[in-house]
Write a protein that holds these residues in place. Structure first.
Motif, PDB file in Angstrom:
ATOM      1  N   TYR A 192       0.810  -1.221   0.000  1.00 39.95           N
ATOM      2  CA  TYR A 192       0.000   0.000   0.000  1.00 39.95           C
ATOM      3  C   TYR A 192       0.845   1.274   0.000  1.00 39.95           C
ATOM      4  O   TYR A 192       0.298   2.362   0.101  1.00 39.95           O
ATOM      5  N   GLY A 193       2.157   1.131  -0.093  1.00 39.08           N
ATOM      6  CA  GLY A 193       3.014   2.295  -0.274  1.00 39.08           C
ATOM      7  C   GLY A 193       3.292   3.091   0.990  1.00 39.08           C
ATOM      8  O   GLY A 193       2.983   2.670   2.106  1.00 39.08           O
ATOM      9  N   HIS A 194       3.881   4.273   0.792  1.00 42.33           N
ATOM     10  CA  HIS A 194       4.295   5.141   1.898  1.00 42.33           C
ATOM     11  C   HIS A 194       3.088   5.653   2.670  1.00 42.33           C
ATOM     12  O   HIS A 194       2.089   6.061   2.073  1.00 42.33           O
ATOM     13  N   GLN A 195       3.184   5.617   3.989  1.00 43.92           N
ATOM     14  CA  GLN A 195       2.122   6.122   4.861  1.00 43.92           C
ATOM     15  C   GLN A 195       2.774   7.063   5.883  1.00 43.92           C
ATOM     16  O   GLN A 195       3.799   6.727   6.467  1.00 43.92           O
ATOM     17  N   ASN A 196       2.178   8.219   6.070  1.00 38.87           N
ATOM     18  CA  ASN A 196       2.699   9.197   7.027  1.00 38.87           C
ATOM     19  C   ASN A 196       1.534   9.769   7.842  1.00 38.87           C
ATOM     20  O   ASN A 196       0.788  10.596   7.355  1.00 38.87           O
ATOM     21  N   PRO A 197       1.376   9.279   9.098  1.00 37.23           N
ATOM     22  CA  PRO A 197       2.215   8.285   9.769  1.00 37.23           C
ATOM     23  C   PRO A 197       1.812   6.860   9.410  1.00 37.23           C
ATOM     24  O   PRO A 197       0.716   6.633   8.895  1.00 37.23           O
ATOM     25  N   PRO A 254      -3.678  -7.324  -6.624  1.00 38.21           N
ATOM     26  CA  PRO A 254      -4.741  -6.382  -6.962  1.00 38.21           C
ATOM     27  C   PRO A 254      -6.144  -6.899  -6.642  1.00 38.21           C
ATOM     28  O   PRO A 254      -7.028  -6.130  -6.255  1.00 38.21           O
ATOM     29  N   TRP A 255      -6.340  -8.214  -6.775  1.00 42.74           N
ATOM     30  CA  TRP A 255      -7.664  -8.769  -6.472  1.00 42.74           C
ATOM     31  C   TRP A 255      -8.054  -8.492  -5.021  1.00 42.74           C
ATOM     32  O   TRP A 255      -9.220  -8.160  -4.729  1.00 42.74           O
ATOM     33  N   ALA A 256      -7.075  -8.629  -4.096  1.00 47.81           N
ATOM     34  CA  ALA A 256      -7.345  -8.429  -2.670  1.00 47.81           C
ATOM     35  C   ALA A 256      -7.560  -6.950  -2.366  1.00 47.81           C
ATOM     36  O   ALA A 256      -8.447  -6.589  -1.576  1.00 47.81           O
ATOM     37  N   ILE A 257      -6.742  -6.093  -2.983  1.00 50.04           N
ATOM     38  CA  ILE A 257      -6.881  -4.645  -2.776  1.00 50.04           C
ATOM     39  C   ILE A 257      -8.298  -4.210  -3.151  1.00 50.04           C
ATOM     40  O   ILE A 257      -8.894  -3.342  -2.506  1.00 50.04           O
ATOM     41  N   GLU A 258      -8.861  -4.846  -4.171  1.00 55.09           N
ATOM     42  CA  GLU A 258     -10.220  -4.513  -4.620  1.00 55.09           C
ATOM     43  C   GLU A 258     -11.292  -5.169  -3.748  1.00 55.09           C
ATOM     44  O   GLU A 258     -12.289  -4.536  -3.374  1.00 55.09           O
ATOM     45  N   ALA A 259     -11.092  -6.443  -3.401  1.00 55.32           N
ATOM     46  CA  ALA A 259     -12.167  -7.224  -2.766  1.00 55.32           C
ATOM     47  C   ALA A 259     -12.262  -7.052  -1.255  1.00 55.32           C
ATOM     48  O   ALA A 259     -13.375  -7.050  -0.698  1.00 55.32           O
ATOM     49  N   TRP A 260     -11.141  -6.921  -0.578  1.00 56.00           N
ATOM     50  CA  TRP A 260     -11.174  -6.943   0.887  1.00 56.00           C
ATOM     51  C   TRP A 260     -11.948  -5.778   1.504  1.00 56.00           C
ATOM     52  O   TRP A 260     -12.767  -6.001   2.394  1.00 56.00           O
ATOM     53  N   PRO A 261     -11.730  -4.510   1.080  1.00 56.59           N
ATOM     54  CA  PRO A 261     -12.480  -3.414   1.699  1.00 56.59           C
ATOM     55  C   PRO A 261     -13.998  -3.542   1.472  1.00 56.59           C
ATOM     56  O   PRO A 261     -14.787  -3.209   2.357  1.00 56.59           O
ATOM     57  N   VAL A 262     -14.391  -4.028   0.293  1.00 55.91           N
ATOM     58  CA  VAL A 262     -15.819  -4.218   0.005  1.00 55.91           C
ATOM     59  C   VAL A 262     -16.415  -5.227   0.982  1.00 55.91           C
ATOM     60  O   VAL A 262     -17.505  -5.021   1.540  1.00 55.91           O
ATOM     61  N   PHE A 263     -15.698  -6.317   1.203  1.00 59.75           N
ATOM     62  CA  PHE A 263     -16.132  -7.345   2.148  1.00 59.75           C
ATOM     63  C   PHE A 263     -16.272  -6.768   3.558  1.00 59.75           C
ATOM     64  O   PHE A 263     -17.303  -6.946   4.218  1.00 59.75           O
TER      65      PHE A 263
END
Length: 273
Positions: A192-197, A254-263
């Motif tokens: 998911y890349g850089h996160q601050n914080p 990518p499948w998880a990035i798309e599906a997990w939040p919807v679930f």
């Protein structure tokens, strides 16, 4: 009630998936898929390992702020991914406490530290301290404390119930584990890349204000847990007073990035409804 939203896992582009939700009082609100099937956890191993480390702390075998890992680092640094160790190498890349460098190597050094302090191999310590007392008979550690756990939805729901209403640990210790350690520390959240914080507790990732994120858009900022590169996740949302688990046999992507939040949003919506 049995949550209908759990059936969403049947639409995921995976060969096999299992999921479940448990309340803080241990009530399982439903499962979908083969709940007793054992899946490789990948990094969902880390919260289990962290819980064993916290048992060792409460037993007096270690202190959270005693030296462990690279020079200047402590048990707390290792649990919070701020020891400065590289991701998958036992190599120092930053001073302790400066950056959130997600590190499998750090959890491997934690396992070695506990084994030396207790004179028990870490996998066996985890079994005696956490798995056996919780009746987690489907779960074992097959190697690295960072990523080589194997478990089932049934077992992880037992663990998630314990974290929500602790019996093995003092609730104050668990509250510390879900509290941000070294606030304001930035870093990369794998996938998911850089996160601050990049907020983290003691072995548990904390959602905070991270965006994008693997939990739901409606997940509370206090949500904490972990996901694994083997296509697995465990979240606990204190405001929803519930925890969700999903295990699959397809690597994160990518499948998880798309599906997990919807679930997760569907589960939370049904819980609130």
């Amino acid at each position: 009630m049995a949550l209908e939203s759990l059936a969403l896992v049947a639409k995921w582009p995976v060969a096999t998936a299992a999921a479940g939700v448990v309340r803080a009082d241990g009530t399982v609100l439903g499962t979908h898929g083969p709940a007793r099937l054992r899946f490789p956890l990948a990094s969902v191993t880390k919260p289990l390992a962290a819980y064993a480390v916290l048992v060792a702390y409460e037993e007096g075998a270690i202190e959270l702020d005693e030296p462990a890992g690279p020079p200047g680092s402590t048990v707390r640094h290792l649990l919070a991914h701020t020891s400065g160790l590289a991701f998958d190498e036992h190599r120092v890349t930053a001073p302790p406490g400066e950056r959130r460098l997600y590190s499998n190597a750090g959890f491997e050094q934690l396992g070695d530290h506990i084994a030396k302090a207790t004179d028990i191999p870490f996998a066996e310590y985890l079994r005696q301290a956490v798995l056996e007392p919780l009746g987690m008979t489907d779960t074992s550690l097959e190697g690295s404390p960072a990523k080589d756990g194997v478990s089932s939805v049934t077992d992880l729901l037992r663990f998630a119930a314990e974290v929500q209403a602790p019996r093995l640990l003092d609730p104050r210790t668990v509250a510390e584990a879900m509290t941000v350690q070294y606030p304001g520390t930035k870093g990369v959240l794998p996938g998911y890349g850089h996160q601050n914080p990049n907020d983290w507790g003691l072995g548990f990732e904390i959602r905070g204000a991270k965006s994008p994120h693997w939990t739901g858009g409606s997940s509370s900022p206090r949500t904490f847990g972990h996901f694994g590169q083997s296509g697995t996740f465990l979240w606990i949302d204190p405001e929803a007073r519930a925890a969700g688990v999903a295990l699959t046999d397809r690597a994160f992507g990518p499948w998880a990035i798309e599906a997990w939040p919807v679930f997760t949003d569907a589960v939370l919506s049904e819980l609130r409804g």
